[in-house]
Design an enzyme around this catalytic site. Structure first.
Site, PDB file in Angstrom:
ATOM      1  N   HIS A 199     -37.650  -2.140  22.910  1.00  0.00           N
ATOM      2  CA  HIS A 199     -38.629  -2.237  24.002  1.00  0.00           C
ATOM      3  C   HIS A 199     -40.021  -2.474  23.444  1.00  0.00           C
ATOM      4  O   HIS A 199     -40.774  -3.327  23.910  1.00  0.00           O
ATOM      5  CB  HIS A 199     -38.680  -0.928  24.796  1.00  0.00           C
ATOM      6  CG  HIS A 199     -37.506  -0.692  25.707  1.00  0.00           C
ATOM      7  ND1 HIS A 199     -37.075  -1.617  26.609  1.00  0.00           N
ATOM      8  CD2 HIS A 199     -36.721   0.398  25.877  1.00  0.00           C
ATOM      9  CE1 HIS A 199     -36.048  -1.111  27.289  1.00  0.00           C
ATOM     10  NE2 HIS A 199     -35.803   0.111  26.856  1.00  0.00           N
TER      11      HIS A 199
ATOM     12  N   GLU B 115     -35.562   2.170  21.600  1.00  0.00           N
ATOM     13  CA  GLU B 115     -36.989   2.212  21.945  1.00  0.00           C
ATOM     14  C   GLU B 115     -37.780   1.186  21.132  1.00  0.00           C
ATOM     15  O   GLU B 115     -38.729   0.583  21.633  1.00  0.00           O
ATOM     16  CB  GLU B 115     -37.559   3.612  21.741  1.00  0.00           C
ATOM     17  CG  GLU B 115     -36.968   4.687  22.660  1.00  0.00           C
ATOM     18  CD  GLU B 115     -37.056   4.362  24.144  1.00  0.00           C
ATOM     19  OE1 GLU B 115     -38.041   3.713  24.568  1.00  0.00           O
ATOM     20  OE2 GLU B 115     -36.129   4.735  24.890  1.00  0.00           O
TER      21      GLU B 115
END
Ligand code: ADP
Ligand code: MG
Ligand code: ZN
Length: 604
Positions: free
Chosen positions: A428, A425
C-alpha cells in the site's frame, strides 16, 4: 420528601421496639413463686436448687429442679441471703450458690451503642433528603458531596517520565506542560496561552494514567484524580457538587493537575442516552464545563482527562478553552515494549535464558498493562516452582495465559502473519508514494490495533477538495490492491486479509460507473439507486435498468478493477527492492514514520 420522612419514622419505630424488647427480656418474670417453692420443698419434691447471685448483690435467681417436672423453674429473688436462711429454716440443704460473672462492658453498652448508631443513621437519611430538596447545594452540610478526589502531593508522586517507557513523542508533547507547571510566570509574562485541558486518548492500559502522574511528578505539583464513575453517584446533585469541590480544592492548590479518568462515563454526547433519564450525568457534565470555563487561562490548573472512546464524547467538551488538545497514546512498538519490559523487570530477578528483546518481539499488540501483567504472572509461576528467578519458560507459559485471555486472543500473531502484514502494508505504502494524486504516507504500522486490522498505512489527512477526479479514484483503487499484490508476489499465495481492501476498491469502481458516469462504455448515465440501504429492495423492487445494462455495468466494473490490479502489480514489481527493504524495516520496528519511509526511496 414525604417518602423519606416516612422511612425515617419506620426506622425510629424499629429502634424503639428493639430497645423495649431488650429491656423486657432482661427483666423476665419468675415462673414459680416463693410460696410454691416452699410448698414443693415441704412435699419433698425439690431435688436441687442452684442459686445464682447477680453482680448487683444481693439480687439473684434460683433454678429449681423438681422431681418429675421436665423443666427447671426459675425464681427471681431480691435477696439471695434471705432465701438461703429461709431454706435453712425449711431444712433444705441441697442447694449451691454461684456468682454470675459481671457482664463485659461491651454487653452492657450494647443497647446504648445500637440506639446511638440507629439515631445517627436516621439523622444521615434525613440530612440527605434535605440535601436533595435543596438541589444538591445542601450536600455540603454532611460532606456528602465532598469530592472523593484523591489528593496526592509532590512527595507522594514518585513517578517520573523515565518510568514511562516508549511514548517518546507523547512525552515530548507534554514536556511543555511540565515546564508551565514548574514556572508559570515564564509563560504568563510573554502572554502565552497554555491549554487548560488535555485529552489523553488511547486503548486501556497504554499508560494514560501513568503519563498524567508522571507530569505531576516531574513538575512536583499536587495530583488530584477522580474517576468519572465516582461522579455519578446514587444521590441526585452529588455529582455536580463533587465537581465543584474538586475544582475548589484544585484552585487552592494551584499549580496542580486535575486528572479525570474515564471521562466518557460523564461526557458522552448529551441527549444520546436511551430513555433520556440521564439528568444526573448531564448536571455533572454541565458543572464540569462551567468550572473549566470559570478559571482563568493561566491559573496553573491543568485538567487532563483520559478516554478510549473519543468518538462518543460530547463535542462541547472539546471546544477551545476546554479540552482543546488531544494527545494520542498508542500501543507500543517493539522498542517501546522492550523498554516497558525492562522497567517492570527491574525488581524481578531474571534467569540468564530470559531475553526481553525476544519477548518484546512476540508480544505485538500488547499494551504496557498487558506486559506488566505478563511479567507478574511469570513471577508467580516462578514462585510456584520455588525458584528465585524467572525463566523464559515461565514467560512462555504466562504468555499463553495473558494473551489468550478472552478478547485478547486476536492479539497473538505469529511471525508468519507479521511478515505477511509487513509486505501487505509496504505494498500500500509504495503505491501511495509512487502515484501522484494520492499520499504522501504519514506512517506505516504493523502493530495490531486489537480490532480486525492487522496493520495500517496512513496517508496524510486529505486536503479538503471540492470533488474527486477520475484519475485519483483510479489511483485509490490501485492503492487498495497494493496489499494483495505484494502478498501474491512474495508468498505465491494470498490471504483473506485483503478482503476489506477489495471491497473498498469494488465500491469505488461501482460508484465511478453507476454514479459518476466515468465509464466510456456504460456512458454518462446514473444507474445509482439512492435507496440502496432500503431493506427488501431485492424483493421485487424493479431496477432502473434492464439485465443487459446490469451485465454491462458488472463487466465494466470488472474491467476497471482488473486494469488497476495489473497496474498495481507493475508498479510494485518495479519497486520490489523497496518492498523488501520496507517490509524488513517494518518487521524490525513495527512502525515507521514518513521520513523513514521516504528515505528508502532516497538511493534510487
Ligand atoms: P491507562 O490509564 O492508559 O488505562 P495505565 O496508565 O493505568 O493505563 O497503565 C496501567 C499499568 O500498565 C501501569 O500502572 C504500568 O504498570 C503499565 N504501563 C502502561 N504503559 C506503560 C508504559 N508506557 N511504561 C511503563 N509501564 C506502563
Ligand atoms: Mg487509566
Ligand atoms: Zn490492506
Amino acid at each position: 420528601m414525604k417518602q423519606k420522612s416516612g422511612f425515617g419514622f419506620y426506622l425510629l419505630l424499629i429502634v424503639l421496639v428493639f430497645f423495649f424488647w431488650y429491656y423486657f427480656s432482661a427483666t423476665a418474670t419468675s415462673d414459680i413463686t416463693s410460696k410454691e417453692l416452699f410448698a414443693q420443698i415441704s412435699e419433698g419434691k425439690v431435688t436441687g436448687i442452684v442459686i445464682k447471685q447477680n453482680a448487683e448483690v444481693p439480687t439473684g435467681e434460683a433454678r429449681v429442679t423438681i422431681k418429675d417436672a421436665k423443666k427447671v423453674h426459675i425464681l427471681y429473688v431480691s435477696d439471695v441471703n434471705a432465701l438461703q436462711s429461709e431454706l435453712k429454716v425449711a431444712g433444705f440443704d441441697r442447694y449451691t450458690v454461684t456468682n454470675v460473672p459481671q457482664d463485659g462492658w461491651v454487653k452492657q453498652m450494647l443497647p446504648m451503642l445500637i440506639v446511638v448508631a440507629a439515631l445517627f443513621l436516621l439523622f444521615m437519611v434525613m440530612m440527605n433528603s434535605q440535601a436533595q430538596m435543596q438541589g444538591g447545594s445542601g450536600g455540603k452540610m454532611m460532606n456528602f458531596g465532598k469530592s472523593r478526589a484523591k489528593m496526592t502531593t509532590q512527595d507522594k508522586i514518585k513517578i517520573r517520565f523515565e518510568d514511562v517507557a516508549g511514548l517518546a513523542e507523547e512525552k515530548e508533547e507534554l514536556a511543555e506542560v511540565v515546564d508551565f507547571l514548574k514556572e508559570p510566570q515564564k509563560y504568563t509574562m510573554v502572554g502565552a496561552r497554555i491549554p487548560k485541558g488535555m485529552l489523553l486518548v488511547g486503548p486501556p492500559g497504554t499508560g494514560k494514567t501513568l503519563l498524567a502522574k508522571a507530569i505531576a511528578g516531574e513538575a512536583g505539583v499536587p495530583f488530584f484524580s477522580i474517576s468519572d464513575s465516582a461522579f455519578v453517584e446514587m444521590f441526585v446533585g452529588v455529582g455536580a457538587s463533587r465537581v465543584r469541590d474538586l475544582f475548589n480544592e484544585a484552585k487552592e492548590n494551584a499549580p496542580c493537575i486535575v486528572f479525570i479518568d474515564e471521562i466518557d462515563a460523564v461526557a458522552r454526547r448529551r441527549g444520546s442516552g436511551m430513555g433520556g433519564g440521564h439528568d444526573e450525568r448531564e448536571q455533572t457534565l454541565n458543572q464540569m464545563l462551567v468550572e473549566m470555563d470559570g478559571f482563568g487561562e493561566n491559573e496553573g490548573i491543568i485538567v487532563m482527562a483520559a478516554t478510549n472512546r473519543v468518538d462518543i464524547l460530547d463535542p462541547a467538551i472539546m471546544r477551545p478553552g476546554r479540552f482543546d488538545r488531544k494527545v494520542f497514546v498508542g500501543r507500543p512498538d517493539v522498542k517501546g515494549r522492550e523498554d516497558i519490559l525492562k522497567i517492570h523487570a527491574k525488581n524481578k530477578p531474571l534467569g540468564e535464558d530470559v531475553d526481553l528483546h525476544t519477548v518484546a518481539r512476540t508480544t505485538a499488540g500488547f499494551t504496557g498493562a498487558d506486559l506488566e501483567n505478563l511479567l507478574n504472572e511469570s513471577a508467580i509461576a516462578a514462585a510456584k516452582d520455588n525458584r528465585k528467578f524467572i525463566m523464559m519458560r515461565d514467560i512462555k507459559d504466562s504468555f499463553v495465559k495473558v494473551g489468550i485471555g478472552t478478547e485478547k486472543k486476536s492479539r497473538i500473531i505469529t511471525e508468519k502473519e507479521k511478515k505477511i502484514t509487513a509486505y501487505h502494508e509496504s505494498g500500500h505504502a509504495i503505491l501511495f508514494h509512487v502515484l501522484p494524486d494520492v499520499g504522501p504516507v504519514y506512517s506505516v504500522s504493523i502493530i495490531p490495533t486489537g480490532g480486525s486490522a492487522a496493520g495500517y498505512t496512513m496517508p496524510l489527512p486529505e486536503k479538503d477538495e471540492m470533488f474527486n477526479t477520475r484519475g485519483r479514484m483510479l489511483q485509490e483503487i490501485i492503492v487498495d490492491f497494493g496489499g494483495r499484490v505484494a502478498e501474491e508476489l512474495i508468498f505465491d499465495d494470498i490471504t483473506t486479509g485483503a478482503s476489506q481492501d477489495i471491497k473498498q476498491a469494488t465500491s469505488t469502481a461501482r460508484a465511478m460507473v453507476t454514479q459518476y458516469g466515468m465509464s466510456a462504455s456504460v456512458g454518462p448515465v446514473c444507474y445509482h439507486e439512492e435507496d440502496e440501504v432500503f431493506l427488501g429492495r431485492d424483493y421485487g423492487h424493479v431496477k432502473g435498468y434492464g439485465e443487459a445494462v446490469a451485465g454491462e455495468i458488472d463487466a465494466e466494473i470488472k474491467r476497471i478493477l482488473e486494469e488497476c490490479y495489473s497496474k498495481a502489480r507493475d508498479i510494485i514489481k518495479e519497486h520490489e527492492d523497496i518492498l523488501e527493504k520496507c517490509a524488513g524495516l517494518l518487521l524490525e520496528k513495527e512502525k515507521i514514520s514518513r521520513a523513514e519511509f521516504e528515505a528508502l526511496f532516497g538511493e534510487e
